[in-house]
Write an enzyme that holds these catalytic residues in place. Structure first.
Site, PDB file in Angstrom:
ATOM      1  N   LYS A 281     -14.279   2.911  -8.257  1.00 43.28           N
ATOM      2  CA  LYS A 281     -13.612   3.085  -9.537  1.00 43.28           C
ATOM      3  C   LYS A 281     -14.556   2.644 -10.657  1.00 43.28           C
ATOM      4  O   LYS A 281     -15.160   1.573 -10.589  1.00 43.28           O
ATOM      5  CB  LYS A 281     -12.328   2.239  -9.568  1.00 43.28           C
ATOM      6  CG  LYS A 281     -11.383   2.524 -10.703  1.00 43.28           C
ATOM      7  CD  LYS A 281     -10.089   1.740 -10.476  1.00 43.28           C
ATOM      8  CE  LYS A 281      -9.071   2.026 -11.555  1.00 43.28           C
ATOM      9  NZ  LYS A 281      -7.804   1.285 -11.312  1.00 43.28           N
ATOM     10  N   GLU A 367       8.628   0.692  -5.390  1.00 43.28           N
ATOM     11  CA  GLU A 367       9.697   0.101  -6.201  1.00 43.28           C
ATOM     12  C   GLU A 367      10.981  -0.111  -5.398  1.00 43.28           C
ATOM     13  O   GLU A 367      11.687  -1.110  -5.600  1.00 43.28           O
ATOM     14  CB  GLU A 367       9.982   0.981  -7.417  1.00 43.28           C
ATOM     15  CG  GLU A 367       8.885   0.973  -8.461  1.00 43.28           C
ATOM     16  CD  GLU A 367       7.756   1.953  -8.171  1.00 43.28           C
ATOM     17  OE1 GLU A 367       6.790   2.006  -8.957  1.00 43.28           O
ATOM     18  OE2 GLU A 367       7.839   2.675  -7.142  1.00 43.28           O
ATOM     19  N   ARG A 395      13.164   5.034  -9.880  1.00 40.53           N
ATOM     20  CA  ARG A 395      12.876   5.353  -8.490  1.00 40.53           C
ATOM     21  C   ARG A 395      13.680   4.495  -7.517  1.00 40.53           C
ATOM     22  O   ARG A 395      13.701   4.774  -6.318  1.00 40.53           O
ATOM     23  CB  ARG A 395      11.379   5.162  -8.222  1.00 40.53           C
ATOM     24  CG  ARG A 395      10.488   5.795  -9.270  1.00 40.53           C
ATOM     25  CD  ARG A 395       9.036   5.619  -8.964  1.00 40.53           C
ATOM     26  NE  ARG A 395       8.637   6.476  -7.860  1.00 40.53           N
ATOM     27  CZ  ARG A 395       7.389   6.553  -7.394  1.00 40.53           C
ATOM     28  NH1 ARG A 395       6.450   5.809  -7.921  1.00 40.53           N
ATOM     29  NH2 ARG A 395       7.097   7.350  -6.404  1.00 40.53           N
TER      30      ARG A 395
END
Length: 670
Positions: A281, A367, A395
């Site tokens: 990254k 979640e 969610r």
């Protein structure tokens, strides 16, 4: 002429030789750094996905072959290779390029996906559809390793593995989502990255900085021979093959040739294949590579050379206020623990994690699990505080309803980025929570208007022992302190116009961060001689019963919220008044139930009619219209309103004839 300027579609990428690809990759990184530095955006993930994206578009034929991005913030390079380079000046700006895949922008964007862990389910469905229709089309799902911490990915993989459909799952494994990726899968992949043979290979990758001055000298040619055998030096992973999925990798995700080779083999196999690509990254941009927090996952406007923010103005955000207060609460209450879903720093838990490392749990992008795990923590005698973006609680609705509320567990949900969030667009606006949470029995919702009320309401929520609680707040700089001038039955009074003593015409109910807007509306309305009172209920579920009496004392009730109107606080208050036989009319101002385009928060609020001048004009018009009806037929309005109005003098500021109405004067002030 740069190579990048010659790329308008994936076919242009296919014609390049590997030396040209190295040059193009460097030019792409240079472009990304300068473009995102001007507008802000997701820089680190895209710097790490350059060669991977080039290889995908060289091997597959988009849009005939379907390429799905999970999550969509790693799709900037994809946008560049599909003809949108010239649009990056408007990245994440109103009317400009979305920061995620967008069907309206390009036929190459299949799913507008910024909620993670969903692409594999889309891929399963698409591949089934093509098989049934007799279409020979590949489906490619590019999944960040963080997304694999979400349960939907594994549910989908279980189904994908059961067929022989040509689904290629590209795992973009950089070890991080925002922060380092959490969980057993992350540990398993980390073991690969830490293997001595693999580290020797990556030591060379680390030195590759490309051809342009910004990202350093070229070493592209030297890489091909070194990386050729990379897949053989580490044992293939049984966890995927145990599911019945063929596995290719790990592959150096910064070697286009190696990735192409792996993708071709996966494509030609004709069935489901995992291609495991290891990337870095922020690769190729030293400020991003050296950033310990999140490798420049998301940045504001920065200096492209140094990576430093250009704005030096210091402001306190809602998240900062929460962050400081939860640390203080943690010091006072050793039973308080916190949970988040791969968003430790963005939701303000970094300080808490540093102070109490054993009392913070990052469950990954999961979640649903976070909510039910919190219920278990509460059952075990602790006080869990679940910290999420408001949009991501969507969610886990079933878990909130059945696993927390049904069991009356005192879990506190702290929802950051509630309301209109702006640049991230439709998927990130937190405009749903106050609507769907209204149906949850016994759950209580606080909507603080400023820093003091955020601190106070957070403490009230954490102190609750017999039901779940929610504290929601906006994105960005916290509003200036707005002290109450009075309190009536738990409802804070924020403003009374001078005319209120004679004419209590408008009760304006302000919800949360809309208090600043509400006060501006009140000043504009009061300037027309109209009696207006502004109140903040603080807790918007259940609504304080004191609002019933306040409504009875006024001719018109107005609510302002940055939540969807359907099922929002306005509609809930209307029901409360009906249930108590109060027929005072109510105007509820909020967001229409539609998906909002990206743009600045103020721009979006104005677009949906929540700018102060627009609201003030509508309030004045409503008062004028009602007064006109009363003038023509005093019996035309409900008895409570008629009697109240008939005993009051007419508002001198509301003119019902002529060209210069009070509403027009309100508009003229702006």
């Amino acid at each position: 002429m740069s190579l990048l300027s010659t790329i308008s579609c994936p076919q242009d990428v296919k014609r390049l030789d590997h030396e040209e690809l190295g040059t193009l990759a460097a030019e792409i990184r240079d472009f990304l750094i300068h473009a995102v530095a001007r507008t802000g955006g997701h820089l680190g993930p895209n710097l790490g996905a350059v060669e991977l994206t080039l290889a995908i578009h060289r091997v597959f034929d988009s849009p005939f072959d379907r390429v799905l991005w999970d999550t969509g913030h790693q799709s900037y390079v994809h946008k560049m290779l599909t003809g949108r380079v010239d649009d990056f000046d408007g990245l994440r700006q109103k009317g400009g390029l979305s920061g995620y895949p967008c069907q309206a922008e390009s036929e190459h964007d299949i799913i507008e996906n910024s909620h993670a862990s969903t692409a594999l389910s889309y891929a399963d469905g698409l591949s089934r559809a093509y098989a049934l229709r007799g279409e020979d089309r590949a489906v490619v799902a590019v999944v960040g390793d963080g997304a694999l911490t979400g349960g939907m990915c594994w549910e989908a993989l279980n189904n994908i593995a059961a067929g022989d459909r040509p689904v290629v799952v590209v795992v973009n494994d950089n070890g991080r989502s925002y922060a380092p990726t959490i969980g057993g899968l992350a540990d398993h992949l980390a073991a690969l990255r830490l293997a001595p043979e693999y580290e020797q290979v990556l030591d060379v990758v680390k030195q590759v900085l490309g051809r342009t001055p910004l990202v350093g000298a070229p070493l592209f040619d030297a890489l091909h021979g070194i990386k050729k055998g990379i897949k053989d030096v580490v044992q293939p992973q049984g966890m995927f093959e145990d599911l019945g999925l063929k596995y290719v990798g790990p592959v150096d995700g910064h070697d286009t040739a190696a990735v192409e080779s792996a993708l071709r083999r996966a494509r030609d196999f004709g069935g489901p294949v995992i291609v495991h690509c290891v990337t870095r990254k922020g690769f190729g941009y030293p400020p991003a590579e050296q950033d310990q927090a999140d490798n420049f996952h998301g940045v504001g406007v920065i200096n492209p050379i140094t990576g430093k923010p250009l704005s030096t103005a210091k402001s306190t955000s809602w998240t900062n206020v929460f962050s400081d207060e939860i640390v203080q609460i943690g010091a006072e209450r050793p039973d308080v623990v916190t949970l988040t879903a791969a968003m430790l720093a963005p939701v303000g838990l970094s300080k808490f994690a540093k102070a109490y490392p054993d009392r913070v749990f990052d469950v990954g992008i999961a979640e649903q699990h976070a909510v039910t795990s919190a219920a278990g923590l509460a059952m075990g005698g602790l006080k869990p505080v679940v910290c999420l973006y408001a949009t991501f609680l969507n969610r886990a609705f079933d878990q909130v309803l059945m696993d927390v509320a049904l069991h009356r567990q005192p879990v506190t949900f702290v929802l950051d980025r509630a309301g209109v969030t702006g640049e991230d667009g439709a998927s990130h606006n937190g405009m749903w929570d106050m609507s769907f949470l209204q149906v949850v029995p016994d759950l209580a919702i606080a909507a603080p208007r400023d820093a003091p009320t955020l601190r106070a309401e957070l403490r009230e929520a954490v102190a609750t022992t017999d039901k779940p609680t929610v504290v929601r707040f906006a994105k960005g700089t916290v509003a200036p302190d707005i002290p109450a001038i009075d309190t009536i039955g738990g409802v804070d009074v924020l403003f009374r116009s001078p005319a209120v003593a004679q004419r209590r015409e408008v009760l304006l109910v302000s919800i949360g961060a809309m208090a600043t807007t509400a006060l501006e509306v009140a000043r504009l309305v009061a300037s027309q001689g109209i009696g207006i009172t502004v109140v903040d209920p603080r807790w918007v579920k259940p609504l304080p019963i004191a609002l019933v009496g306040l409504a009875q004392d006024h001719d018109l009730v107005v609510t302002i919220e940055d939540n969807g109107r359907v099922g929002g606080v306005g509609s809930t208050l209307a029901q409360l008044l009906r249930d108590n036989d109060v027929d005072v009319p109510l105007r509820d101002f909020g967001i229409a139930q539609r998906f909002l385009e990206h743009g600045k928060r103020d721009q979006i609020l104005a677009e949906v009619g929540l700018a102060p001048q627009d609201l003030a004009r509508k309030v004045v018009e409503a008062i004028a219209k009602r007064q006109a009806i009363l003038d023509d037929d005093p019996t035309a309005v409900g008895s409570s309103v008629t009697s109240a109005a008939s005993s009051k003098p007419k508002s001198p500021g509301v003119q019902r004839n002529g060209d210069h109405s009070a509403a027009q004067r309100v508009a003229d002030q702006h």
